[in-house]
Design an enzyme around this catalytic site. Structure first.
Site, PDB file in Angstrom:
ATOM      1  N   MET A  60       0.854  -1.194   0.000  1.00  0.00           N
ATOM      2  CA  MET A  60       0.000   0.000   0.000  1.00  0.00           C
ATOM      3  C   MET A  60       0.893   1.248   0.000  1.00  0.00           C
ATOM      4  O   MET A  60       0.423   2.341   0.298  1.00  0.00           O
ATOM      5  CB  MET A  60      -0.939  -0.010   1.207  1.00  0.00           C
ATOM      6  CG  MET A  60      -1.900  -1.202   1.172  1.00  0.00           C
ATOM      7  SD  MET A  60      -3.433  -0.942   2.072  1.00  0.00           S
ATOM      8  CE  MET A  60      -2.825  -0.664   3.720  1.00  0.00           C
ATOM      9  N   GLY A  61       2.173   1.059  -0.308  1.00  0.00           N
ATOM     10  CA  GLY A  61       3.060   2.209  -0.459  1.00  0.00           C
ATOM     11  C   GLY A  61       3.600   2.746   0.848  1.00  0.00           C
ATOM     12  O   GLY A  61       3.526   2.107   1.886  1.00  0.00           O
ATOM     13  N   GLY A  68      11.016  -2.662   5.567  1.00  0.00           N
ATOM     14  CA  GLY A  68      10.267  -3.923   5.447  1.00  0.00           C
ATOM     15  C   GLY A  68       9.866  -4.171   3.998  1.00  0.00           C
ATOM     16  O   GLY A  68      10.082  -5.265   3.455  1.00  0.00           O
ATOM     17  N   HIS A  69       9.294  -3.129   3.365  1.00  0.00           N
ATOM     18  CA  HIS A  69       8.931  -3.263   1.943  1.00  0.00           C
ATOM     19  C   HIS A  69      10.175  -3.528   1.104  1.00  0.00           C
ATOM     20  O   HIS A  69      10.151  -4.364   0.181  1.00  0.00           O
ATOM     21  CB  HIS A  69       8.284  -1.970   1.430  1.00  0.00           C
ATOM     22  CG  HIS A  69       6.986  -1.620   2.078  1.00  0.00           C
ATOM     23  ND1 HIS A  69       6.846  -0.531   2.909  1.00  0.00           N
ATOM     24  CD2 HIS A  69       5.764  -2.205   2.005  1.00  0.00           C
ATOM     25  CE1 HIS A  69       5.590  -0.456   3.315  1.00  0.00           C
ATOM     26  NE2 HIS A  69       4.913  -1.461   2.797  1.00  0.00           N
ATOM     27  N   ASP A  71       2.647  -9.267   9.285  1.00  0.00           N
ATOM     28  CA  ASP A  71       1.194  -9.405   9.137  1.00  0.00           C
ATOM     29  C   ASP A  71       0.887 -10.902   9.074  1.00  0.00           C
ATOM     30  O   ASP A  71       0.486 -11.435   8.026  1.00  0.00           O
ATOM     31  CB  ASP A  71       0.725  -8.698   7.864  1.00  0.00           C
ATOM     32  CG  ASP A  71       0.972  -7.208   7.940  1.00  0.00           C
ATOM     33  OD1 ASP A  71       0.454  -6.575   8.869  1.00  0.00           O
ATOM     34  OD2 ASP A  71       1.713  -6.673   7.104  1.00  0.00           O
ATOM     35  N   GLN A 102      -2.556 -12.104   7.998  1.00  0.00           N
ATOM     36  CA  GLN A 102      -2.720 -11.848   6.558  1.00  0.00           C
ATOM     37  C   GLN A 102      -2.022 -12.945   5.744  1.00  0.00           C
ATOM     38  O   GLN A 102      -2.563 -13.437   4.752  1.00  0.00           O
ATOM     39  CB  GLN A 102      -2.132 -10.475   6.229  1.00  0.00           C
ATOM     40  CG  GLN A 102      -2.022 -10.187   4.751  1.00  0.00           C
ATOM     41  CD  GLN A 102      -1.649  -8.733   4.468  1.00  0.00           C
ATOM     42  OE1 GLN A 102      -2.491  -7.863   4.581  1.00  0.00           O
ATOM     43  NE2 GLN A 102      -0.409  -8.479   4.102  1.00  0.00           N
ATOM     44  N   MET A 151       8.917  -2.437  11.718  1.00  0.00           N
ATOM     45  CA  MET A 151       8.691  -1.366  10.730  1.00  0.00           C
ATOM     46  C   MET A 151       7.240  -1.416  10.275  1.00  0.00           C
ATOM     47  O   MET A 151       6.684  -2.491  10.018  1.00  0.00           O
ATOM     48  CB  MET A 151       9.592  -1.583   9.522  1.00  0.00           C
ATOM     49  CG  MET A 151      11.048  -1.551   9.881  1.00  0.00           C
ATOM     50  SD  MET A 151      11.784  -0.059   9.268  1.00  0.00           S
ATOM     51  CE  MET A 151      13.470  -0.308   9.845  1.00  0.00           C
ATOM     52  N   SER A 163       4.271   1.405   8.113  1.00  0.00           N
ATOM     53  CA  SER A 163       3.982   2.749   7.598  1.00  0.00           C
ATOM     54  C   SER A 163       3.266   3.561   8.665  1.00  0.00           C
ATOM     55  O   SER A 163       3.351   4.782   8.698  1.00  0.00           O
ATOM     56  CB  SER A 163       3.110   2.663   6.343  1.00  0.00           C
ATOM     57  OG  SER A 163       3.753   1.855   5.384  1.00  0.00           O
ATOM     58  N   ARG A 164       2.545   2.873   9.571  1.00  0.00           N
ATOM     59  CA  ARG A 164       1.782   3.584  10.606  1.00  0.00           C
ATOM     60  C   ARG A 164       2.680   4.114  11.723  1.00  0.00           C
ATOM     61  O   ARG A 164       2.197   4.883  12.563  1.00  0.00           O
ATOM     62  CB  ARG A 164       0.700   2.670  11.174  1.00  0.00           C
ATOM     63  CG  ARG A 164      -0.420   2.412  10.164  1.00  0.00           C
ATOM     64  CD  ARG A 164      -1.591   1.683  10.775  1.00  0.00           C
ATOM     65  NE  ARG A 164      -2.743   1.653   9.888  1.00  0.00           N
ATOM     66  CZ  ARG A 164      -3.087   0.623   9.116  1.00  0.00           C
ATOM     67  NH1 ARG A 164      -2.363  -0.480   9.102  1.00  0.00           N
ATOM     68  NH2 ARG A 164      -4.148   0.700   8.336  1.00  0.00           N
TER      69      ARG A 164
HETATM   70  O1  PAF Z   1       0.040  -5.703   3.589  1.00  0.00           O
HETATM   71  C1  PAF Z   1      -0.414  -4.798   2.869  1.00  0.00           C
HETATM   72  O2  PAF Z   1       0.237  -3.774   2.628  1.00  0.00           O
HETATM   73  C2  PAF Z   1      -1.819  -4.957   2.302  1.00  0.00           C
HETATM   74  O3  PAF Z   1      -2.673  -5.574   3.201  1.00  0.00           O
HETATM   75  C3  PAF Z   1      -1.828  -5.676   0.933  1.00  0.00           C
HETATM   76  C4  PAF Z   1      -1.359  -7.108   1.069  1.00  0.00           C
HETATM   77  C5  PAF Z   1      -0.952  -4.929  -0.045  1.00  0.00           C
HETATM   78  C6  PAF Z   1      -3.258  -5.696   0.394  1.00  0.00           C
HETATM   79  O4  PAF Z   1      -3.758  -4.428   0.212  1.00  0.00           O
END
Ligand code: PAF
Length: 282
Positions: free
Chosen positions: A30-31, A36-37, A150, A153, A184, A186-187
């Site tokens: 989600m940018g 982490g990303h 996550d 998720q 890490m 984004s929040r």
């Molecule tokens: O983990 C995230 O950033 C979001 O939940 C994802 C997997 C991109 C889905 O919108």
């Protein structure tokens, strides 16, 4: 690095690569990138010929009153960071293309979405499963990369892939932490100075759990209550849940045996933070 917004163009591009015999890695995000990303992008870069990062703040996974509008966004900065990691393409679709109105079709994963974050964020995992299923159709990648931070998720996506026969390998990558242990996210940008300091309690409570298990503790209630006590000592931390569940079905366990996920969520100021540790007990 190419930026693609149109869905048909994105699919065509990936299919062309696959037809040439190249492997494709997808990093859904989600940018507002952090380390982490970037670690997911590096893993995808190392494993695949062509790397796509999707960047879409997905409205369907935010509940009413959640932070969809405030969620941090900075596309130019994200593009620069992704380019530095050697990403080939950013997929940045328009919400109206992802969710043509009236939008009527959702993916629901049962059972494992009901506890932990699912119990506190109704509809959240329906939104996640739906958007990830759509991304898997739009970008038919060989591999998709997700962080274990996550954890629920990850399990939801793994189960969806298994149940709906998606032909994609889910690669799970470790949590990346700040030097003081804070996972890490984004929040984390929502945290003020004092809140940022208090937020380390999440990691400290997980370390305490790991130390207790290493010391021979097998009683979940004792571990959870020690973690709650540590969290309660930080007045800025408002604990939402602390739970120990089995890794496969995310069902509560009373004894630490096998693969157990100890997961927690807490509010610190206006940030809702989550963290976890996956413990393997012989
Ligand atoms: O983990 C995230 O950033 C979001 O939940 C994802 C997997 C991109 C889905 O919108």
């Amino acid at each position: 690095m190419r930026i693609v917004t149109a869905i048909p163009e994105m699919t065509r591009l990936v299919k062309e690569r696959r037809d040439r015999g190249e492997t494709v890695g997808l990093v859904p995000t989600m940018g507002f990138f952090h380390e982490g990303h970037l670690s997911l992008m590096r893993a995808a870069r190392a494993d695949n010929d062509f790397v796509v990062v999707s960047l879409f703040v997905n409205p369907t996974q935010f509940g009413p009153g959640e932070d969809f509008r405030e969620y941090p966004r900075d596309l130019p900065r994200d593009m620069e960071m992704a380019a530095r990691e050697g990403v080939d393409c950013i997929f940045h679709p328009r919400p109206e293309d992802m969710y043509p109105q009236p939008y009527l079709t959702y993916v629901e994963v049962g059972g494992i979405t009901e506890r932990l974050c699912g119990a506190h964020r109704p509809g959240h995992f329906r939104g996640v499963a739906t958007v990830v299923a759509k991304l898997f159709h739009i970008i038919p990648a060989h591999r998709a990369y997700f962080g274990i931070k996550d954890a629920q998720q990850v399990r939801v996506i793994q189960k969806m892939v298994e149940d709906l026969n998606f032909d994609v390998e889910i690669v799970v990558c470790p949590t990346v932490r700040e030097p003081d242990g804070l996972a890490m996210s984004s929040r984390n940008t929502y945290l003020g100075t004092e809140e940022r300091r208090a937020a380390t309690a999440l990691y400290r409570s997980l370390r305490l759990a790991e130390d207790m298990v290493r010391g021979g503790e097998r009683d979940v209630a004792r571990v959870i209550s020690a973690m709650r006590e540590l969290l309660a000592a930080e007045p800025l931390v408002e604990t939402e849940y602390v739970e120990a569940v089995d890794w496969k079905f995310l069902e509560p366990v009373s004894e630490l045996r096998g693969e157990v996920l100890i997961a927690l969520a807490a509010r610190v100021g206006r940030a809702r933070l989550i963290d976890n540790t996956l413990i393997r007990v012989e």
